[in-house]
Enzyme design. Structure first.
Site, PDB file in Angstrom:
ATOM      1  N   GLY A  10       0.845  -1.187   0.000  1.00 26.19           N
ATOM      2  CA  GLY A  10       0.000   0.000   0.000  1.00 26.19           C
ATOM      3  C   GLY A  10       0.876   1.231   0.000  1.00 26.19           C
ATOM      4  O   GLY A  10       2.054   1.155   0.356  1.00 26.19           O
TER       5      GLY A  10
ATOM      6  N   CYS B 243       5.260  -6.118   1.631  1.00 20.49           N
ATOM      7  CA  CYS B 243       5.615  -4.704   1.634  1.00 20.49           C
ATOM      8  C   CYS B 243       4.887  -3.969   2.762  1.00 20.49           C
ATOM      9  O   CYS B 243       5.144  -4.234   3.917  1.00 20.49           O
ATOM     10  CB  CYS B 243       5.354  -4.086   0.258  1.00 20.49           C
ATOM     11  SG  CYS B 243       6.177  -2.498   0.072  1.00 20.49           S
ATOM     12  N   TYR B 244       3.942  -3.083   2.461  1.00 24.76           N
ATOM     13  CA  TYR B 244       3.211  -2.413   3.548  1.00 24.76           C
ATOM     14  C   TYR B 244       2.597  -3.440   4.494  1.00 24.76           C
ATOM     15  O   TYR B 244       2.585  -3.262   5.713  1.00 24.76           O
ATOM     16  CB  TYR B 244       2.117  -1.497   2.971  1.00 24.76           C
ATOM     17  CG  TYR B 244       1.286  -0.822   4.036  1.00 24.76           C
ATOM     18  CD1 TYR B 244       1.683   0.374   4.610  1.00 24.76           C
ATOM     19  CD2 TYR B 244       0.102  -1.419   4.505  1.00 24.76           C
ATOM     20  CE1 TYR B 244       0.929   0.979   5.614  1.00 24.76           C
ATOM     21  CE2 TYR B 244      -0.654  -0.815   5.503  1.00 24.76           C
ATOM     22  CZ  TYR B 244      -0.238   0.383   6.055  1.00 24.76           C
ATOM     23  OH  TYR B 244      -0.978   0.976   7.038  1.00 24.76           O
TER      24      TYR B 244
ATOM     25  N   HIS C 132       8.268  -7.525  -3.324  1.00 25.92           N
ATOM     26  CA  HIS C 132       7.026  -7.935  -4.000  1.00 25.92           C
ATOM     27  C   HIS C 132       7.199  -9.278  -4.704  1.00 25.92           C
ATOM     28  O   HIS C 132       7.654  -9.318  -5.846  1.00 25.92           O
ATOM     29  CB  HIS C 132       6.609  -6.865  -5.016  1.00 25.92           C
ATOM     30  CG  HIS C 132       6.088  -5.624  -4.373  1.00 25.92           C
ATOM     31  ND1 HIS C 132       4.779  -5.487  -3.980  1.00 25.92           N
ATOM     32  CD2 HIS C 132       6.715  -4.484  -4.005  1.00 25.92           C
ATOM     33  CE1 HIS C 132       4.603  -4.307  -3.414  1.00 25.92           C
ATOM     34  NE2 HIS C 132       5.773  -3.678  -3.423  1.00 25.92           N
TER      35      HIS C 132
ATOM     36  N   GLU D  62       4.982 -11.017  -5.996  1.00 30.36           N
ATOM     37  CA  GLU D  62       3.973 -11.218  -7.042  1.00 30.36           C
ATOM     38  C   GLU D  62       4.396 -10.689  -8.402  1.00 30.36           C
ATOM     39  O   GLU D  62       3.764 -10.997  -9.395  1.00 30.36           O
ATOM     40  CB  GLU D  62       2.632 -10.579  -6.610  1.00 30.36           C
ATOM     41  CG  GLU D  62       2.581  -9.046  -6.613  1.00 30.36           C
ATOM     42  CD  GLU D  62       3.154  -8.407  -5.350  1.00 30.36           C
ATOM     43  OE1 GLU D  62       3.939  -9.068  -4.647  1.00 30.36           O
ATOM     44  OE2 GLU D  62       2.832  -7.228  -5.099  1.00 30.36           O
TER      45      GLU D  62
ATOM     46  N   SER E 149     -22.614 -12.225 -27.977  1.00 31.23           N
ATOM     47  CA  SER E 149     -22.124 -11.046 -28.693  1.00 31.23           C
ATOM     48  C   SER E 149     -21.042 -11.449 -29.673  1.00 31.23           C
ATOM     49  O   SER E 149     -20.628 -10.659 -30.515  1.00 31.23           O
ATOM     50  CB  SER E 149     -21.532 -10.062 -27.685  1.00 31.23           C
ATOM     51  OG  SER E 149     -20.379 -10.633 -27.094  1.00 31.23           O
TER      52      SER E 149
ATOM     53  N   ASP F  60     -16.512 -13.616 -23.271  1.00 32.95           N
ATOM     54  CA  ASP F  60     -17.211 -13.753 -21.994  1.00 32.95           C
ATOM     55  C   ASP F  60     -18.602 -14.370 -22.169  1.00 32.95           C
ATOM     56  O   ASP F  60     -18.963 -15.319 -21.471  1.00 32.95           O
ATOM     57  CB  ASP F  60     -17.337 -12.395 -21.288  1.00 32.95           C
ATOM     58  CG  ASP F  60     -15.980 -11.732 -21.092  1.00 32.95           C
ATOM     59  OD1 ASP F  60     -14.968 -12.463 -21.176  1.00 32.95           O
ATOM     60  OD2 ASP F  60     -15.931 -10.518 -20.874  1.00 32.95           O
TER      61      ASP F  60
ATOM     62  N   ALA G 298     -19.623 -16.098 -24.623  1.00 34.18           N
ATOM     63  CA  ALA G 298     -19.481 -17.442 -25.191  1.00 34.18           C
ATOM     64  C   ALA G 298     -19.201 -18.472 -24.093  1.00 34.18           C
ATOM     65  O   ALA G 298     -19.834 -19.525 -24.035  1.00 34.18           O
ATOM     66  CB  ALA G 298     -18.355 -17.457 -26.223  1.00 34.18           C
TER      67      ALA G 298
ATOM     68  N   LYS H 145     -10.026 -12.589 -16.563  1.00 33.36           N
ATOM     69  CA  LYS H 145     -10.150 -12.855 -18.000  1.00 33.36           C
ATOM     70  C   LYS H 145      -9.348 -14.093 -18.446  1.00 33.36           C
ATOM     71  O   LYS H 145      -9.846 -14.917 -19.219  1.00 33.36           O
ATOM     72  CB  LYS H 145      -9.651 -11.622 -18.770  1.00 33.36           C
ATOM     73  CG  LYS H 145      -9.927 -11.659 -20.256  1.00 33.36           C
ATOM     74  CD  LYS H 145     -11.282 -11.091 -20.529  1.00 33.36           C
ATOM     75  CE  LYS H 145     -11.604 -10.965 -21.973  1.00 33.36           C
ATOM     76  NZ  LYS H 145     -12.920 -10.328 -22.153  1.00 33.36           N
TER      77      LYS H 145
END
Ligand code: XMP
Length: 517
Positions: free
Chosen positions: A60, A87-88, A175, A177, A230, A234, A236, A373
């Protein structure tokens, strides 16, 4: 409808205002543990109710010493649930456990060398004595209280990693990640396996099983479901999941507005009707759309016209599905995080697919609410959807209508479809289709003089637009190889009648937008 528990085992990622909370959540899921982002205001009682396998505090931007610095309910430490602070988050654990967080003279930003102690502890076990990590901090922990082992340091962070195995409290100042941190995923996996005892069984196959059961519970034995396709990934994937759950009680509606990409309508029919054996109402409504677009030049009016016709056509198709009371919607986890709600009551409309009616009431079926996604794509592949659908680029609801400047006519759409097809085909041939966020052609409605053979021409220009992006909020123009641009340009001019010039758009977003309209 409350969002049901999508997994037996989960990690809560507590958001302390970092841009990294989503990334942490994704890394945990890549390690096959379901994760969920929660605000730092969550109470210990709420955490207990969720019964997570582990908790991760994100980074943060604040210092623990300033007024209003985000804290966590201290009783969270007494729940006997392992915690990893990043971290934070690590500084907060130190601060709340009576360690010392010093206010540094200077911070550490970017790549930094981490030195691991002889006792590398649970998290860093199996990693080299020195390794590159990615830092972004100003304050630094200088001392941990009794019970904590310090397991690594960097030049400006004497406590770069710590743990209290007995109490299940772990922290890293860097970090893990981000991809620039060597062995970052290893640290996350060690926390999950050794720190939390997680079984790590969350896979796309398990997601499908869980969702199928949840959809069956929601829809019941009799309910009928409708889904507007559409052409995008998504809707589909959502349709394929719901179909697996309720079979022929699902009817999909696909409206061909005449503004789709070349071959798109055929492919949708092929995939859903023939392959997936989903009942499909395919409405060919191009004439109606073009009729209403005649003479319309203003971009907003065009969008409105397309949206209105879509609603009319959808309403008529809906009437054919007697008793449908459920509507499938491809809402994804980032939308849920952004809207800040975890419960969706009966809501009225949705904004994709050119906007469905505001006044039709359905119960929503949202089987992708918990997914990012890339996970939606993995589920699509697992369900047997073809790559052309699963890896499809984002495509605006109003279709090619927003890529033609000026009046939209069938003739202009035909030119644009051909040029657009060439752009996408060449991107694919060059192996760039998964790297590029969107690549397409635009018809700016500009004619210019050219010379082809011995003839003077006065014909349309085509603009190629190709961008890289993470989320469409910002984008950069793609540095496509000159040879590729050259091939696209020659093919468009040779193969698309009525075009004598090709230009490449080198505008980023901002200040431009991705689409031209
Ligand atoms: P812009 O042009 O604003 O587009 O940079 C950002 C992203 O949104 C897509 N887009 C739409 N998607 N309905 C959609 O579902 C729409 O009306 C619409 N308009 C733009 C665009 O393709 C890009 O990915």
């Amino acid at each position: 409808m409350t969002t049901p528990d999508p997994a037996d085992e989960s990690v809560l990622v507590v958001d302390f205002g970092a841009q990294y909370a989503q990334l942490i959540a994704r890394r945990v899921r890549e390690a096959n543990v379901y994760s969920e982002i929660v605000p730092h205001t969550i109470t210990a009682a709420e955490v207990r109710e969720k019964a997570p396998t582990g908790i991760i505090f994100s980074g943060g931007p604040k210092s623990v010493h300033v007024d209003g610095a985000p804290m966590i309910d201290p009783e969270v430490y007494d729940l006997d649930i392992p915690v990893l602070g990043i971290c934070y988050g690590a500084q907060l654990i130190a601060h709340q456990q009576d360690g010392t967080v010093g206010r540094n003279e200077r911070g550490e930003y970017g790549r930094t060398e981490l030195t691991v102690d002889a006792d590398s502890g649970v998290m860093l076990d199996g990693t080299p004595p020195t390794q590159t990590v990615w830092m972004s901090h100003f304050d630094a922990i200088t001392e941990m209280p009794d019970g904590f082992d310090v397991t690594a340091s960097t030049p400006d962070a004497p406590v770069a990693a710590f743990e209290d195995r007995a109490r299940g409290l772990y922290g890293v100042q860097y970090h893990p990640e981000v991809v620039h941190t060597e062995h970052g995923q290893h640290v996350i996996e060690r926390f999950l396996t050794e720190g939390c005892g997680a079984e790590r069984s969350w896979t796309m196959a398990s997601v499908i099983d869980t969702q199928v059961e949840l959809i069956q519970n929601q829809v019941g034995d009799e309910g009928r479901v409708i889904c507007a396709l559409s052409g995008g990934v998504d809707s589909a994937v959502a349709a394929a999941l719901v179909h697996k759950a309720v079979g022929d009680r699902l009817t999909c509606v696909y409206v061909d507005t005449g503004l789709m990409r070349k071959g798109e309508s055929d492919q949708i029919v092929e995939t859903f009707e023939r392959h997936q054996k989903i009942e499909l109402i395919h409405v060919s409504a191009a004439d109606r759309f073009f009729e209403h677009l005649s003479g319309v030049i203003d971009p907003e009016e065009k969008r409105k016209s397309i949206g209105e016709q879509f609603i009319r056509v959808f309403e008529a198709a809906k009437a054919q599905v007697v008793g449908a009371q459920f509507l499938v919607q491809g809402t994804l986890y980032p939308d849920v995080i952004e809207s800040g709600t975890s419960d969706a009551a009966k809501i009225k409309s949705h904004h994709n697919v050119g906007g469905l009616p505001d006044d039709i009431e359905f119960d929503l079926v949202e089987p992708l609410r918990a997914l990012f996604k890339d996970e939606v794509r993995a589920v699509g592949t697992e369900l047997g959807l073809p790559d052309e659908i699963v890896w499809r680029q984002p495509f605006p609801g109003p279709g090619l209508g927003v890529r033609i400047i000026g009046e939209v006519t069938p003739e202009k759409v035909a030119i644009l479809q051909e040029a657009d097809f060439i752009v996408r085909e060449e991107i694919k041939k060059a192996g760039l289709d998964r790297e590029i966020w969107q690549a397409f052609a635009v018809l700016p409605g500009v004619n210019s003089v050219g010379v082809m053979g011995d003839e003077r021409t006065y014909a349309d220009a085509i603009i190629i637009r190709a961008v890289t992006s993470e989320d469409a909020m910002t984008a950069d123009w793609a540095r496509l190889p000159y040879e590729l641009l050259d091939t696209m340009s020659s093919r468009i001019i040779n193969e698309v009648a009525g075009v004598n010039r090709v230009a490449y758009d080198i505008t980023s977003k901002p200040p431009g937008t991705i689409e031209w309209e």
